[in-house]
Design an enzyme around this catalytic site. Structure first.
Site, PDB file in Angstrom:
ATOM      1  N   HIS A  59       0.879  -1.154   0.000  1.00  0.00           N
ATOM      2  CA  HIS A  59       0.000   0.000   0.000  1.00  0.00           C
ATOM      3  C   HIS A  59       0.926   1.216   0.000  1.00  0.00           C
ATOM      4  CE1 HIS A  59      -2.326  -3.101   2.231  1.00  0.00           C
ATOM      5  NE2 HIS A  59      -3.355  -2.568   1.635  1.00  0.00           N
ATOM      6  N   ASP A  62       2.364   1.860   3.371  1.00  0.00           N
ATOM      7  CA  ASP A  62       3.262   0.848   3.956  1.00  0.00           C
ATOM      8  C   ASP A  62       4.705   1.315   3.798  1.00  0.00           C
ATOM      9  OD1 ASP A  62       1.110  -0.861   4.431  1.00  0.00           O
ATOM     10  OD2 ASP A  62       1.342  -1.879   2.506  1.00  0.00           O
ATOM     11  N   MET A  93       2.868  -5.818  -7.719  1.00  0.00           N
ATOM     12  CA  MET A  93       1.554  -5.231  -7.441  1.00  0.00           C
ATOM     13  C   MET A  93       1.687  -4.079  -6.459  1.00  0.00           C
ATOM     14  SD  MET A  93      -0.958  -5.245  -4.838  1.00  0.00           S
ATOM     15  CE  MET A  93      -1.262  -6.757  -3.960  1.00  0.00           C
ATOM     16  N   GLU A 186     -10.806  -6.314  -5.261  1.00  0.00           N
ATOM     17  CA  GLU A 186     -10.837  -7.325  -4.200  1.00  0.00           C
ATOM     18  C   GLU A 186     -12.071  -7.178  -3.324  1.00  0.00           C
ATOM     19  OE1 GLU A 186      -7.312  -7.632  -1.864  1.00  0.00           O
ATOM     20  OE2 GLU A 186      -8.296  -8.758  -0.278  1.00  0.00           O
ATOM     21  N   LYS A 188     -14.774  -8.336  -0.199  1.00  0.00           N
ATOM     22  CA  LYS A 188     -14.837  -8.849   1.185  1.00  0.00           C
ATOM     23  C   LYS A 188     -16.242  -8.554   1.701  1.00  0.00           C
ATOM     24  CE  LYS A 188     -12.400  -8.798   5.649  1.00  0.00           C
ATOM     25  NZ  LYS A 188     -11.327  -8.141   6.453  1.00  0.00           N
ATOM     26  N   GLU A 222      -9.731 -13.264  -2.631  1.00  0.00           N
ATOM     27  CA  GLU A 222      -8.942 -13.689  -1.461  1.00  0.00           C
ATOM     28  C   GLU A 222      -9.626 -14.873  -0.790  1.00  0.00           C
ATOM     29  OE1 GLU A 222      -7.188 -10.932   1.454  1.00  0.00           O
ATOM     30  OE2 GLU A 222      -8.001 -12.239   3.012  1.00  0.00           O
ATOM     31  N   HIS A 225     -11.699 -14.090   2.400  1.00  0.00           N
ATOM     32  CA  HIS A 225     -12.886 -13.239   2.192  1.00  0.00           C
ATOM     33  C   HIS A 225     -14.039 -14.022   1.591  1.00  0.00           C
ATOM     34  CE1 HIS A 225     -10.037  -9.518   1.984  1.00  0.00           C
ATOM     35  NE2 HIS A 225      -9.937 -10.190   3.107  1.00  0.00           N
ATOM     36  N   ASP A 250      -5.198 -13.417  -3.773  1.00  0.00           N
ATOM     37  CA  ASP A 250      -4.692 -13.294  -2.394  1.00  0.00           C
ATOM     38  C   ASP A 250      -4.850 -14.637  -1.707  1.00  0.00           C
ATOM     39  OD1 ASP A 250      -5.429  -9.890  -1.158  1.00  0.00           O
ATOM     40  OD2 ASP A 250      -3.993 -10.690  -2.633  1.00  0.00           O
ATOM     41  N   ASP A 260     -11.898 -12.241   9.687  1.00  0.00           N
ATOM     42  CA  ASP A 260     -10.872 -12.434   8.649  1.00  0.00           C
ATOM     43  C   ASP A 260      -9.549 -12.822   9.314  1.00  0.00           C
ATOM     44  OD1 ASP A 260      -9.430 -10.182   6.160  1.00  0.00           O
ATOM     45  OD2 ASP A 260      -9.370 -12.359   6.372  1.00  0.00           O
ATOM     46  N   ASP A 262      -6.784 -14.395   7.914  1.00  0.00           N
ATOM     47  CA  ASP A 262      -5.537 -14.242   7.128  1.00  0.00           C
ATOM     48  C   ASP A 262      -4.457 -15.208   7.619  1.00  0.00           C
ATOM     49  OD1 ASP A 262      -5.851 -10.604   6.816  1.00  0.00           O
ATOM     50  OD2 ASP A 262      -6.724 -12.235   5.635  1.00  0.00           O
ATOM     51  N   ASP A 292      -1.584 -12.959   1.158  1.00  0.00           N
ATOM     52  CA  ASP A 292      -2.059 -11.841   1.970  1.00  0.00           C
ATOM     53  C   ASP A 292      -2.429 -12.413   3.324  1.00  0.00           C
ATOM     54  OD1 ASP A 292      -4.744  -9.360   1.766  1.00  0.00           O
ATOM     55  OD2 ASP A 292      -2.985  -9.578   3.057  1.00  0.00           O
TER      56      ASP A 292
HETATM   57  C1  DIG Z   1      -7.012  -7.059   2.585  1.00  0.00           C
HETATM   58  O1  DIG Z   1      -7.243  -8.390   2.287  1.00  0.00           O
HETATM   59  C2  DIG Z   1      -6.537  -6.309   1.379  1.00  0.00           C
HETATM   60  C3  DIG Z   1      -5.521  -5.296   1.761  1.00  0.00           C
HETATM   61  O2  DIG Z   1      -4.549  -5.967   2.518  1.00  0.00           O
HETATM   62  C4  DIG Z   1      -4.948  -4.890   0.461  1.00  0.00           C
HETATM   63  O3  DIG Z   1      -5.582  -3.736   0.034  1.00  0.00           O
HETATM   64  C5  DIG Z   1      -5.258  -6.019  -0.475  1.00  0.00           C
HETATM   65  C6  DIG Z   1      -4.009  -6.413  -1.166  1.00  0.00           C
HETATM   66  O4  DIG Z   1      -4.055  -7.691  -1.647  1.00  0.00           O
HETATM   67  N1  DIG Z   1      -5.853  -7.066   0.380  1.00  0.00           N
HETATM   68 MN    MN Z   2      -6.367  -9.281   0.548  1.00  0.00          MN
HETATM   69 MN    MN Z   3      -8.085 -10.820   4.478  1.00  0.00          MN
END
Ligand code: DIG
Ligand code: MN
Ligand code: MN
Length: 390
Positions: A59, A62, A93, A186, A188, A222, A225, A250, A260, A262, A292
């Site tokens: 990001h 970051d 990316m 993406e 969610k 993802e 998600h 992801d 979530d 992760d 991710d």
């Molecule tokens: C969350 O799953 C999102 C953020 O971490 C980011 O914007 C994106 C990047 O893959 N995934």
């Molecule tokens: Mn993600």
């Molecule tokens: Mn996530």
């Protein structure tokens, strides 16, 4: 992490990537403070080089603090580029944080305040500039704050219109600057908002054709998600792939019915991870395998390395299992048996002649019912392979 005779060692051609925020996750959660020290971006790059990752993603904030001066920004970027070069890590990316700063508390692109919507566009354009400077060709948009706690705040179709205007604007910016980005949207379903717009990959697949430059926009599904929404992740990925829209992915893992998580790839549901890896390898997906995810809160810095190595190791183990599955004689024989037709499938390709034959055709349902569907055996062979006894 001890590895047996170098098997399952990641190589650049595996295209394994991690976000700065993944290894940089300090273990903070809603009920507890950070447990790990801050890892500077250039140190994260060094670790990624050490564990054999191919790429690093980010990001904007970051890497570059939100209110950094342009001179400070340029110095940070210069040093980061050098670190990536020194450690042989690329930047496939980039993305933008439209969710961390309080100004986005009501969303970014869909916020009610037009000034916030404009600031979200400006911030994204600058993040695109940053990503392009680092060589990124994929730009992910995750609308983590684009949602509601109460639908009293705006009509949901107005939110869709605002989102479309923003993505159309950014596509035009991409064209003007000649960055050559592919945008990956993406989804969610919730968290941090009670409900997030575009909750699943399927919603985005329905949204993309309404854009002015749909060819420039795909999805970034993802694992966690889609599974939060109770969906079969591989099915969503397969539909995105089939539509030519799987621009990024992801990878992580998730226990059913939870926030979530992760989790490290394949650590919660290795069978679902197997079907995903098998699909990606069978179809020849050539994009980044982006993790991710983050280490357990209980981990120290060595544990963070174990986490990163484990993500890649599990992917490679499942990739080998997929090749074993594809080569298994009994599995191949069963697949042949269950796919055999008797010629009526020819009727399914429409023509007037076929339609006449089909409507006149009489089906022998008793004979059809006699056809074996040995899925228990097929799945047990799968389990045998996954558990390492075949
Ligand atoms: C969350 O799953 C999102 C953020 O971490 C980011 O914007 C994106 C990047 O893959 N995934
Ligand atoms: Mn993600
Ligand atoms: Mn996530």
């Amino acid at each position: 992490m001890s590895t047996n005779n170098g098997r399952f060692q990641p190589k650049p051609e595996d295209k394994f990537s991690f976000g700065l925020w993944t290894l940089g996750n300090r273990g903070r959660d809603p009920f507890g403070d950070a447990v790990r020290p801050t890892l500077p971006p250039n140190d994260i790059v060094a670790i990624l080089g050490e564990v054999g990752a191919w790429g690093v993603n980010l990001h904007d904030n970051d890497l570059v603090p939100i209110d950094a001066s342009s001179a400070e920004r340029d110095r940070i970027v210069r040093e980061f580029k050098q670190a990536c070069k020194d450690h042989g890590v690329v930047v496939p990316m980039a993305t933008v944080s439209l969710f961390f700063h309080p100004v986005f508390r009501d969303g970014g692109f869909t916020a009610n305040d037009p000034e916030v919507r404009a600031y979200a566009l400006q911030k994204t354009m600058r993040a695109m500039d940053l990503g392009a400077e680092l060589g990124a060709k994929i730009f992910v948009l995750w609308g983590g704050r684009e949602g509601v706690e109460t639908d009293a705040c705006r009509r949901a179709d107005e939110a869709v219109k605002r989102l479309r205007d923003a993505v159309n604007y950014l596509c035009e910016y991409n064209i003007t600057c000649g960055y050559g980005y592919k945008f990956a949207l993406e989804a969610k379903p919730n968290e941090p908002r009670a409900d997030i717009y575009m909750p699943t990959t399927g919603h985005y697949l329905g949204f993309i054709p309404t854009l002015e430059h749909p060819e420039m926009v795909g999805v970034n599904p993802e694992v966690a998600h889609e599974q939060m929404a109770g969906l079969n992740f591989m099915h969503g990925v397969a539909q995105a792939w089939e539509a030519g829209k799987l621009f990024h992915i992801d990878l992580n893992d998730q226990m059913p019915g939870r926030y979530d998580q992760d989790l490290r790839f394949g650590s919660a549901n290795p069978k679902a991870a197997f079907w995903l890896v098998k699909f990606l390898e069978d179809v020849g997906y050539d994009g980044p395998r982006h993790f991710d995810a983050h280490a357990y809160r209980t981990e120290d810095c060595c544990g963070v390395k174990d986490f990163a190595s484990g993500c890649m190791r599990t992917y490679l183990i499942l990739k080998e299992k997929a090749a074993r599955w594809n080569g298994d004689r009994e599995i191949r024989a069963i697949l042949k048996e269950i796919s055999q037709g008797n010629g009526t499938s020819a009727l399914a390709k429409y023509s007037k002649k076929n339609a006449a034959s089909l409507s006149a055709h009489s089906f022998d349902k008793e004979a059809i019912l006699k056809k074996r569907l040995p899925y228990e055996r097929l799945d047990q062979l799968t389990v045998d392979i996954l558990l390492g006894v075949r």
